[in-house]
Design a protein around this motif. Structure first.
Motif, PDB file in Angstrom:
ATOM      1  N   MET B  88       0.707  -1.174  -0.028  1.00 57.65           N
ATOM      2  CA  MET B  88       0.113   0.202  -0.185  1.00 57.65           C
ATOM      3  C   MET B  88       0.854   1.231  -0.087  1.00 57.65           C
ATOM      4  O   MET B  88       0.554   2.090  -0.912  1.00 57.65           O
ATOM      5  N   THR B  89       1.750   1.464   0.915  1.00 66.24           N
ATOM      6  CA  THR B  89       2.473   2.515   1.158  1.00 66.24           C
ATOM      7  C   THR B  89       3.603   2.776   0.085  1.00 66.24           C
ATOM      8  O   THR B  89       3.571   3.804  -0.303  1.00 66.24           O
ATOM      9  N   ALA B  92       1.965   3.651  -3.092  1.00 68.58           N
ATOM     10  CA  ALA B  92       1.412   5.423  -3.134  1.00 68.58           C
ATOM     11  C   ALA B  92       2.678   5.993  -3.346  1.00 68.58           C
ATOM     12  O   ALA B  92       2.695   7.086  -3.645  1.00 68.58           O
ATOM     13  N   ALA B  93       3.802   5.658  -3.018  1.00 67.18           N
ATOM     14  CA  ALA B  93       5.091   6.392  -3.529  1.00 67.18           C
ATOM     15  C   ALA B  93       5.815   6.437  -4.378  1.00 67.18           C
ATOM     16  O   ALA B  93       6.831   6.804  -4.870  1.00 67.18           O
ATOM     17  N   ARG B 303       2.836  -1.003   6.991  1.00 68.13           N
ATOM     18  CA  ARG B 303       2.843   0.260   6.523  1.00 68.13           C
ATOM     19  C   ARG B 303       4.091   1.042   7.289  1.00 68.13           C
ATOM     20  O   ARG B 303       4.904   1.818   6.622  1.00 68.13           O
ATOM     21  N   ARG B 304       4.219   0.648   8.390  1.00 60.16           N
ATOM     22  CA  ARG B 304       5.331   1.368   9.202  1.00 60.16           C
ATOM     23  C   ARG B 304       6.491   1.215   8.584  1.00 60.16           C
ATOM     24  O   ARG B 304       7.356   1.823   8.543  1.00 60.16           O
ATOM     25  N   GLN B 307       7.130   2.754   5.461  1.00 65.29           N
ATOM     26  CA  GLN B 307       7.528   4.397   5.833  1.00 65.29           C
ATOM     27  C   GLN B 307       8.653   4.570   6.369  1.00 65.29           C
ATOM     28  O   GLN B 307       9.684   5.453   5.653  1.00 65.29           O
TER      29      GLN B 307
END
Lengths: 355, 355
Positions: B88-89, B92-93, B303-304, B307
């Motif tokens: 997901m993250t 998105a990036a 997600r963490r 990130q």
DNA sequence: CTGTTAGCGCCTTCAG
DNA sequence: CTGAAGGCGCTAACAG
């Protein structure tokens, strides 16, 4: 630390030319044994890493050794296992997989496919998001990249598909029930005007005939392919003259409903009435205890899909027009522990594959 | 069909130079609006696809926009969800993920890491296979590629790690039990000479003190962190003078054993004796009904981790030496439907993160 | 604002 | 068996 070491670096350090290095890199027999050893040593010492991007760029026809995988719901362990199966065979063939989760969004799916294309994937395995259009796969196949669709079909797209063999699955399920001693077996749920319904019904009938069991039309009770539909169907079923003792349900949702209905009528599913259903995977996140289902072996399907893709890739020209149908099906009894529990498989079979 | 269209093709077709096309491609404001439109049109018409490999090759410092993910067991839905969170993250990036399954084999893990390196990943998230050595990650960090380890630590490797906060988790679990009215709470299972044991015990004690509950040393009963160990521990526990009414178990295996032992003694877990355990995920494939566990939210952790990695990537220099500890923990009651069932979360919290 | 000129790291002829 | 060129698709400088 950051300095990227290249072939010329190691060529220089080893006192040879770049070409020589390149040759040892791809294990060419055209190079002297001692030179090869020396070069290899230097490579290790300097911590050289092969740059596939560059290599790939040079080679006219893109053999990127990467294959894309997009699934519609990785959260569903069926697809996770599918990915594992793909990963296994793909890795064994020296490829790596780009895996993306479309989360059932065609928008996102389009994005990831585009991204994968830019990265030069040499093939794609996709479990399409709902609503996927043939146009979504068009550019890919147009550029000659092999694509195989799994689990779901993409009507109109000229790609290979790997789907469950509904006919064989239904037949296996009914044979399982017959093996348990059932003589009158109903077919419950589903809309008769769909292809899958026809396929499953066909397999059901075939097994009945082969075993000389009852085949009356009254044994087939259509309904919505939902839990509620299952309740309705079993309601009508139990009122039949000469009541059936078991049923093949169109899918797991129907089977759940059938169990509900049986209990409401004071009957215990499995003991008083045999229930077996297609595990359509998509909706069912939790299994119901004591329900026997006809399921696809996800890893097996993944391996199969990967093999199919790899074959097409090595074949060069994408002869991806053939729509193949089928997969590994297993009849299994869930043990109330969820899909990830050990499957105490009652029977396992590999069905004929029509390519 | 096969003809790959390049920038010069579209430059030619649009009557401009390659550079102009390149500028359009990266949305530079240095290009005339009408030219841009024209170029864009041609790009679409000719079905041009950006070649990231080439672009990446040209750009001195490799920003490949691809991040590697290797998990030790994708079959375990915990890791599947972890991958989803990462995906997901990362997506998105604007990145894509290489996902590989090491299947708990360090050998295979080494291979996939090497492969990923050749493909020029700009970062790696890894849930290490058992037995992973710091040396396995060495080349990666040496070449300045950010690495974050999740779930398991790699002692000695100078990489960021994302682990569950055992202290906070234990404390939360005990507070949960206290909230249920328990006054005497035991700590069962585990080997006292391990780090995790110490951390969990610490959180347990802290919660007891804070609530003014009993803190006797006899309440802590060590044993093997296994199902058998749980049986043994509960056996000793129930013989204590002034018997406890609940227990925090070192892990889920112990908790299972405790439930076994309770039932053998005619006690119903949950009703007659509160049981809560750390869900160490690795072993537990099936959840036990009515058992409350302290679990990590896998997607959140993914997600963490992503990130964290992205931050390190954009930071440029890999300051990957900090070992961060913690994650999202949830106290949840399993509903007998397996991990993938809806989690009827009793309490959910995000604990302090020490970076 | 647009065109020109160099390469990135690698691999394939083609000669030594 | 080994060395010298050329170019894959793209972008970074510089000129126009």
């Amino acid at each position: 630390m950051g300095e990227r070491v290249t072939v010329v670096d190691i060529a220089h350090a080893a006192g040879v030319s770049k070409s020589t290095v390149s040759l040892v890199l791809q294990g060419s027999p055209l190079v002297n044994e001692v030179t090869r050893a020396k070069v290899a040593a230097v490579i290790r010492d300097l911590g050289y890493v092969y740059n596939r991007g560059a290599a790939n760029l040079r080679q006219a026809n893109a053999k990127s050794k990467i294959i894309g995988v997009v699934v519609n719901d990785l959260t569903n362990s069926f697809f996770a296992e599918l990915a594992v199966g793909i990963d296994m065979t793909v890795q064994a063939a020296g490829y790596v997989q780009f895996l993306a989760n479309s989360a059932e969004s065609v928008e996102r799916q389009r994005e990831v496919i585009a991204s994968m294309r830019e990265h030069g994937i040499s093939g794609l395995i996709i479990s399409p998001a709902r609503g996927t259009d043939a146009a979504d796969l068009k550019p890919l196949v147009a550029s000659g990249i092999p694509v195989v669709a799994v689990v779901r079909n993409v009507p109109g797209a000229k790609v290979s598909s790997l789907l469950s063999d509904n006919h064989a699955g239904a037949r296996a399920a009914v044979e399982h029930l017959i093996g348990l001693g059932h003589k009158r077996i109903a077919f419950l749920g589903g809309f008769p005007d769909t292809t899958v319904f026809g396929e499953r019904l066909g397999g059901y009938r075939e097994a009945l005939v082969a075993a000389g069991a009852d085949t009356g039309d009254d044994l087939v009770i259509a309904s919505a392919p939902s839990r509620a539909g299952g309740v309705a169907a079993i309601g009508r079923c139990t009122q039949l003259a000469n009541r059936p003792t078991a049923a093949l349900c169109f899918n797991d949702a129907v089977a759940f409903g059938v169990c509900d209905g049986l209990r409401a009528a004071g009957l215990e599913p499995g003991r008083d009435f045999g229930v077996i259903g297609f595990d359509d995977v998509i909706e069912a996140k939790t299994a119901v205890p004591a329900l026997t289902t006809v399921s696809i072996d996800p890893q097996g399907m993944g391996r199969r899909a990967a093999q199919l893709l790899l074959k097409q890739i090595s074949a060069g020209k994408a002869e991806a027009e053939a729509v193949v149908s089928s997969a590994h099906l297993v009849v299994r009894r869930s043990c109330g522990a969820g899909r990830s529990g050990a499957d105490d498989t009652a029977m396992q079979g590999r069905f004929a594959i029509a390519e």
